[in-house]
Scaffold this motif. Structure first.
Motif, PDB file in Angstrom:
ATOM      1  N   ILE A  97       2.694  -1.867  -4.140  1.00 22.78           N
ATOM      2  CA  ILE A  97       3.027  -2.791  -5.223  1.00 22.78           C
ATOM      3  C   ILE A  97       4.097  -2.115  -6.079  1.00 22.78           C
ATOM      4  CG2 ILE A  97       2.163  -3.948  -7.295  1.00 22.78           C
ATOM      5  CD1 ILE A  97      -0.599  -4.016  -5.880  1.00 22.78           C
ATOM      6  N   VAL A  98       5.212  -2.800  -6.289  1.00 23.80           N
ATOM      7  CA  VAL A  98       6.311  -2.213  -7.071  1.00 23.80           C
ATOM      8  C   VAL A  98       6.401  -2.811  -8.461  1.00 23.80           C
ATOM      9  CG1 VAL A  98       7.647  -1.502  -5.064  1.00 23.80           C
ATOM     10  CG2 VAL A  98       7.993  -3.787  -6.005  1.00 23.80           C
ATOM     11  N   SER A  99       5.807  -3.994  -8.661  1.00 26.02           N
ATOM     12  CA  SER A  99       5.755  -4.617  -9.985  1.00 26.02           C
ATOM     13  C   SER A  99       4.828  -5.824  -9.908  1.00 26.02           C
ATOM     14  CB  SER A  99       7.156  -5.035 -10.468  1.00 26.02           C
ATOM     15  OG  SER A  99       7.665  -6.079  -9.674  1.00 26.02           O
ATOM     16  N   THR A 100       4.671  -6.517 -11.031  1.00 26.66           N
ATOM     17  CA  THR A 100       3.890  -7.750 -11.063  1.00 26.66           C
ATOM     18  C   THR A 100       4.688  -8.801 -11.823  1.00 26.66           C
ATOM     19  OG1 THR A 100       2.758  -7.069 -13.083  1.00 26.66           O
ATOM     20  CG2 THR A 100       1.655  -6.571 -10.994  1.00 26.66           C
ATOM     21  N   MET A 101       4.310 -10.053 -11.615  1.00 28.99           N
ATOM     22  CA  MET A 101       4.932 -11.165 -12.346  1.00 28.99           C
ATOM     23  C   MET A 101       3.825 -12.049 -12.907  1.00 28.99           C
ATOM     24  SD  MET A 101       8.349 -12.265 -10.224  1.00 28.99           S
ATOM     25  CE  MET A 101       7.505 -12.924  -8.824  1.00 28.99           C
ATOM     26  N   GLN A 102       4.077 -12.636 -14.055  1.00 28.62           N
ATOM     27  CA  GLN A 102       3.122 -13.509 -14.734  1.00 28.62           C
ATOM     28  C   GLN A 102       3.265 -14.950 -14.245  1.00 28.62           C
ATOM     29  OE1 GLN A 102       0.883 -12.277 -17.048  1.00 28.62           O
ATOM     30  NE2 GLN A 102       1.704 -10.288 -16.485  1.00 28.62           N
ATOM     31  N   ARG A 126      12.576  -7.556  -2.854  1.00 33.13           N
ATOM     32  CA  ARG A 126      11.132  -7.352  -2.943  1.00 33.13           C
ATOM     33  C   ARG A 126      10.420  -8.553  -2.315  1.00 33.13           C
ATOM     34  NH1 ARG A 126      10.151  -6.493  -9.071  1.00 33.13           N
ATOM     35  NH2 ARG A 126      11.254  -8.467  -9.066  1.00 33.13           N
ATOM     36  N   ASN A 149       1.323  -9.804  -7.487  1.00 32.48           N
ATOM     37  CA  ASN A 149       1.828  -8.497  -7.074  1.00 32.48           C
ATOM     38  C   ASN A 149       3.143  -8.666  -6.323  1.00 32.48           C
ATOM     39  OD1 ASN A 149      -0.391  -7.091  -8.092  1.00 32.48           O
ATOM     40  ND2 ASN A 149      -1.554  -7.370  -6.209  1.00 32.48           N
ATOM     41  N   VAL A 150       4.104  -7.849  -6.679  1.00 36.53           N
ATOM     42  CA  VAL A 150       5.391  -7.819  -5.991  1.00 36.53           C
ATOM     43  C   VAL A 150       5.404  -6.543  -5.168  1.00 36.53           C
ATOM     44  CG1 VAL A 150       7.893  -7.824  -6.280  1.00 36.53           C
ATOM     45  CG2 VAL A 150       6.446  -9.042  -7.929  1.00 36.53           C
ATOM     46  N   ARG A 151       5.694  -6.678  -3.873  1.00 33.67           N
ATOM     47  CA  ARG A 151       5.561  -5.553  -2.952  1.00 33.67           C
ATOM     48  C   ARG A 151       6.907  -5.130  -2.366  1.00 33.67           C
ATOM     49  NH1 ARG A 151       0.240  -4.560  -1.913  1.00 33.67           N
ATOM     50  NH2 ARG A 151      -1.195  -6.158  -2.639  1.00 33.67           N
ATOM     51  N   SER A 152       6.920  -3.931  -1.829  1.00 36.43           N
ATOM     52  CA  SER A 152       8.145  -3.386  -1.248  1.00 36.43           C
ATOM     53  C   SER A 152       8.406  -3.922   0.161  1.00 36.43           C
ATOM     54  CB  SER A 152       8.095  -1.862  -1.209  1.00 36.43           C
ATOM     55  OG  SER A 152       7.031  -1.431  -0.381  1.00 36.43           O
ATOM     56  N   SER A 185       6.501 -17.540 -14.153  1.00 41.93           N
ATOM     57  CA  SER A 185       7.769 -16.820 -14.032  1.00 41.93           C
ATOM     58  C   SER A 185       8.600 -17.498 -12.952  1.00 41.93           C
ATOM     59  CB  SER A 185       7.543 -15.361 -13.639  1.00 41.93           C
ATOM     60  OG  SER A 185       6.828 -14.674 -14.627  1.00 41.93           O
TER      61      SER A 185
END
Length: 103
Positions: free
Chosen positions: A60-65, A87, A49-52, A68
């Motif tokens: 959570i503003v996005s996710t990464m695999q 982020r 989880n990518v957070r603000s 990455s």
């Protein structure tokens, strides 16, 4: 001064300064070490989880695999690493790449 036009003195000064910078950098172009000096991290979790902001309570503003690679800052706050784009990710789930300098 010494019969050399001002423009000529400026050119000589600029070339001299460039020569000093070249020698002080070991004969490599200035900035050539920048890529190696950057902090880059690899995601070690399956999905991260990518957070603000630097907390689990931040949105959570996005996710990464997994695997990455992303540019990051050396800043770690509350166990979260600041990414280059502002982020945040949990620092337990990223690892510096072998060619980076994350301090």
């Amino acid at each position: 001064m010494f019969g050399i036009p001002t423009r000529g003195l400026i050119v000589i000064g600029v070339l001299g300064a460039a020569g000093v910078m070249w020698v002080s950098n070991g004969g490599k172009p200035m900035g050539s070490e920048k890529a190696a000096a950057e902090c880059k991290v690899t995601v070690t979790a399956d999905i991260l989880n990518v957070r603000s902001g630097p907390a689990d309570t931040q949105p959570i503003v996005s996710t990464m695999q997994r695997d990455s690679v992303v540019k990051a800052e050396r800043t770690v706050q509350n166990g979260f690493r600041l990414l280059a784009d502002g982020r945040w990710v949990n620092n337990d789930f990223v690892a510096p790449t072998s060619d980076s300098n994350c301090g």
